[in-house]
Write an enzyme that holds these catalytic residues in place. Structure first.
Site, PDB file in Angstrom:
ATOM      1  N   ASP A  33      34.261  42.279  34.804  1.00 47.64           N
ATOM      2  CA  ASP A  33      34.983  41.256  35.554  1.00 47.64           C
ATOM      3  C   ASP A  33      36.317  41.804  36.032  1.00 47.64           C
ATOM      4  O   ASP A  33      37.245  42.005  35.254  1.00 47.64           O
ATOM      5  CB  ASP A  33      35.206  40.030  34.666  1.00 47.64           C
ATOM      6  CG  ASP A  33      35.724  38.835  35.451  1.00 47.64           C
ATOM      7  OD1 ASP A  33      35.968  38.975  36.657  1.00 47.64           O
ATOM      8  OD2 ASP A  33      35.893  37.754  34.848  1.00 47.64           O
ATOM      9  N   ASP A  70      36.184  39.744  43.658  1.00 48.38           N
ATOM     10  CA  ASP A  70      36.053  39.444  42.232  1.00 48.38           C
ATOM     11  C   ASP A  70      34.630  39.716  41.772  1.00 48.38           C
ATOM     12  O   ASP A  70      33.688  39.016  42.148  1.00 48.38           O
ATOM     13  CB  ASP A  70      36.414  37.970  41.974  1.00 48.38           C
ATOM     14  CG  ASP A  70      36.381  37.617  40.487  1.00 48.38           C
ATOM     15  OD1 ASP A  70      36.234  38.535  39.664  1.00 48.38           O
ATOM     16  OD2 ASP A  70      36.503  36.433  40.161  1.00 48.38           O
TER      17      ASP A  70
END
Length: 632
Positions: free
Chosen positions: A106, A302
């Site tokens: 992430d 992201d």
């Protein structure tokens, strides 16, 4: 993270505004859990409206001025599938002896955390929880003025809140972190979170926790860079539709020459942003003000978000543009009645042929460079209707932020070059990237839907590290813009120059093949290990390859210029003893001796048997041996 396949828009729900304000106030009042040293300025919780301190970014630039090519990298395999699981995971090992965890990669999170053995509110995940008592190298991060502390003021704590209302909290610990046997980076001590509570999707997900790659003092990237063990860059490559898999590299690596870059402003936002100026559908730009992609946080990349989210005006324009190009297809309902998905039936199951039905989409950056997206970069497969696909691009509520999740970069190598404040994109087959790296071959560019694209014509160096085995030789293919007759007298000089520029002995560089091609010459060089050794280390080979791919070799004017076309490595041929090399000859000789001996023995035996039964000739009157008389 989000309830629907990690659909995680940044503050896309208006109801979160008050929560974020309270979080910001709490962070300002109590200090941030990201602070682990007195010399560090405080950091805020993710998804708040605060920004990193500008002086900290400036100081980090000087701190991160590393010789990028001189450090090893952590090469890690990616698992799972983006739309099946909603995320990609990698394997991380914590403790002594190592305890294994499957962590979601992430780039939007700044802390790495796993469930702790003492957790009272943690879900059932893929692996057993981390047990600090079983690790001989574990130590808690003791409470200090620069962190939030637990109730008995003995240990630092962390807390993370996400936009889809999931959360994670726990204590901070420090231990040995390993990146797997396939990585050349040695295990390092690092601070991580040991969860005591998790809610929402974090509680129900199959993966164990999060591997935070964002900007922040607790980020695994910042910790490794601060130690000086890797360059300030990392790369991820997500596999394509229905395939999954991929690879990740922590640390700097050679970049393909045709990689497309865009600036990433570290001061503008705590997230990895890019300068998106226009979106083209079927070659035509959307009729929106380019400033629409620069609202709030700008355009954020992201890896922890599944889909893409556009501001309202841009989304409507994108939806209309795509819909107008697929009018032969039938518009149908989406697979989930809770969402108003835009889906089309009749496109067929073959993903490679989707570009014949759906339009090509281009993202144009502020520097004028363009990243072309194939249909798999903005579509997901309908789970209930065969041959149907849905838009993986959604409206980001009333939030003006543009959020690009993992779907946009499938089959795309994405390099987050934090040191140079830029992000690079390179189309390739990510599902095969790991195997290509393991076998020593260079990854090939992904097939382009544009027949005139040069990406298919120009081989590029592999963007990552080497296989785990030592290297026997490096085969280098280059083109010199000098004709062969003019270059032939200078081949020895060129070999000497190449060795000097690569900082190796001239005896290691051998010319293997030369081919004239018009006004240029194609050459294959083989670079061998030094001296009598039959192999070179990964680090030595990577240093040579780095200098080649970064064009550190400078040719004199009379030799023209060169273009690196391809390189690959081969395993060393193990050196065998004299006995091993001649074992076949020895076996043949032994068998021959045995055969001849048996033949001689058999011949002698037959000869003796033949003459044993015949009486010997004796002349008349000859004296014979005396015979003893036997009694009757």
């Amino acid at each position: 993270m989000a309830s629907r396949g990690w659909r995680r828009p940044l503050a896309s729900l208006p109801a979160l505004a008050l929560a974020f304000l309270l979080l910001a106030v709490a962070a300002a009042a109590a200090g941030s859990p990201d602070r682990t040293a007195a010399s560090r300025p405080p950091l805020v919780l993710p998804l708040t409206l605060s920004y990193p301190n500008a002086s900290r970014v400036a100081s980090s630039r000087s701190r991160r001025g590393l010789a990028e090519g001189g450090h090893p990298s952590a090469r890690m395999r990616l698992h799972d599938d983006l739309l099946t699981n909603g995320y990609y995971t990698t394997r991380l090992y914590i403790g002594t002896p190592p305890q294994e965890f499957a962590l979601i990669v992430d780039s939007g999170s700044t802390v790495t955390y796993v469930p702790c053995a003492s957790c009272e509110q943690c879900g059932n995940h893929q692996d057993p929880r981390f047990q600090p008592d079983l690790s001989s190298t574990y130590s808690p991060v003791k409470c200090n003025v620069d962190c939030n502390c637990n109730s008995d003021k003995s240990q630092c704590t962390y807390e993370r809140q996400y936009a889809e209302m999931s959360s994670s909290s726990g204590v901070l610990g420090e231990d040995i972190v390993s990146f797997g046997t396939e990585s050349e980076l040695k295990p390092q001590r690092a601070v991580f979170g040991c969860e005591n509570s998790e809610t929402g999707d974090l509680f129900s997900q199959h993966a164990d926790g999060i591997m935070g790659l964002g900007r922040g003092q607790l980020s695994i990237m910042d910790q490794l860079v601060d130690k000086g063990v890797i360059g300030d860059s990392f790369s991820m490559c997500y596999g394509g539709m229905d395939i999954g898999g991929g690879a990740m590299v922590l640390g700097a690596m050679p970049a393909p020459p045709d990689m497309v870059y865009t600036h990433s402003n570290a001061v503008r936002s705590p997230y990895y942003n890019i300068e998106l100026k226009e979106i083209h559908v079927a070659g035509k730009p959307l009729r929106v003000d380019p400033r629409i992609f620069d609202g709030k946080h700008g355009t954020v990349l992201d890896s922890g978000t599944t889909y893409a989210y556009l501001p309202e005006q841009a989304f409507v324009a994108f939806k209309d543009a795509v819909t107008s190009k697929v009018h032969p297809l039938k518009k149908i309902r989406g697979p989930d009645p809770n969402y108003k998905d835009i889906c089309f039936a009749g496109a067929g199951r073959n993903v490679s042929q989707l570009s014949e039905v759906f339009p090509k989409v281009d993202m144009v950056f502020g520097n004028g460079q363009k990243l072309s997206l194939s249909p798999e970069n903005y579509l997901f497969r309908h789970s209930k209707v065969e041959g149907a696909y849905c838009l993986g691009v959604f409206q980001n509520g009333k939030d003006p932020t543009t959020l690009l999740g993992g779907i946009v970069v499938r089959n795309t190598l994405v390099t987050y070059d934090r040191h140079n404040e830029k992000i690079g994109f390179w189309k390739t087959n990510c599902s095969e990237l790991w195997e290509r790296l393991q076998s020593g071959g260079a990854p090939s560019p992904a097939p382009s839907s544009d027949p005139g694209s040069q990406a298919d014509l120009s081989p590029a160096p592999a963007p990552s590290g080497l296989p785990e085995y030592d290297v026997g030789l490096i085969a280098v293919y280059m083109s010199i813009n000098v004709t062969y007759p003019n270059l032939k007298p200078h081949l020895h000089e060129l070999a000497e120059l190449l060795a000097k520029e690569l900082e190796i002995d001239s005896s290691q560089v051998r010319l293997m093949n030369v081919t004239g091609q018009g006004n240029s010459t194609l050459i294959r060089w083989d670079i061998f290990p030094a001296g009598s050794s039959n192999s070179m280390s990964n680090a030595t080979a990577m240093g040579i390859i780095y200098r080649l791919t970064q064009h550190h070799v400078q040719l004199p004017e009379h030799l023209g210029s060169y273009q690196l076309l391809e390189w690959n490595v081969q395993q060393p041929v193990s050196r065998r003893s004299w006995l091993q090399e001649h074992v076949v000859s020895i076996l043949v000789g032994v068998l021959l001796v045995v055969f001849l001996s048996l033949s001689a023995f058999l011949g002698l035996y037959l000869w003796r048997k033949k003459f044993r039964g015949q009486a010997a000739y004796r002349p008349v009157g000859s004296v014979g041996p005396e015979q003893e008389l036997q009694p009757l």
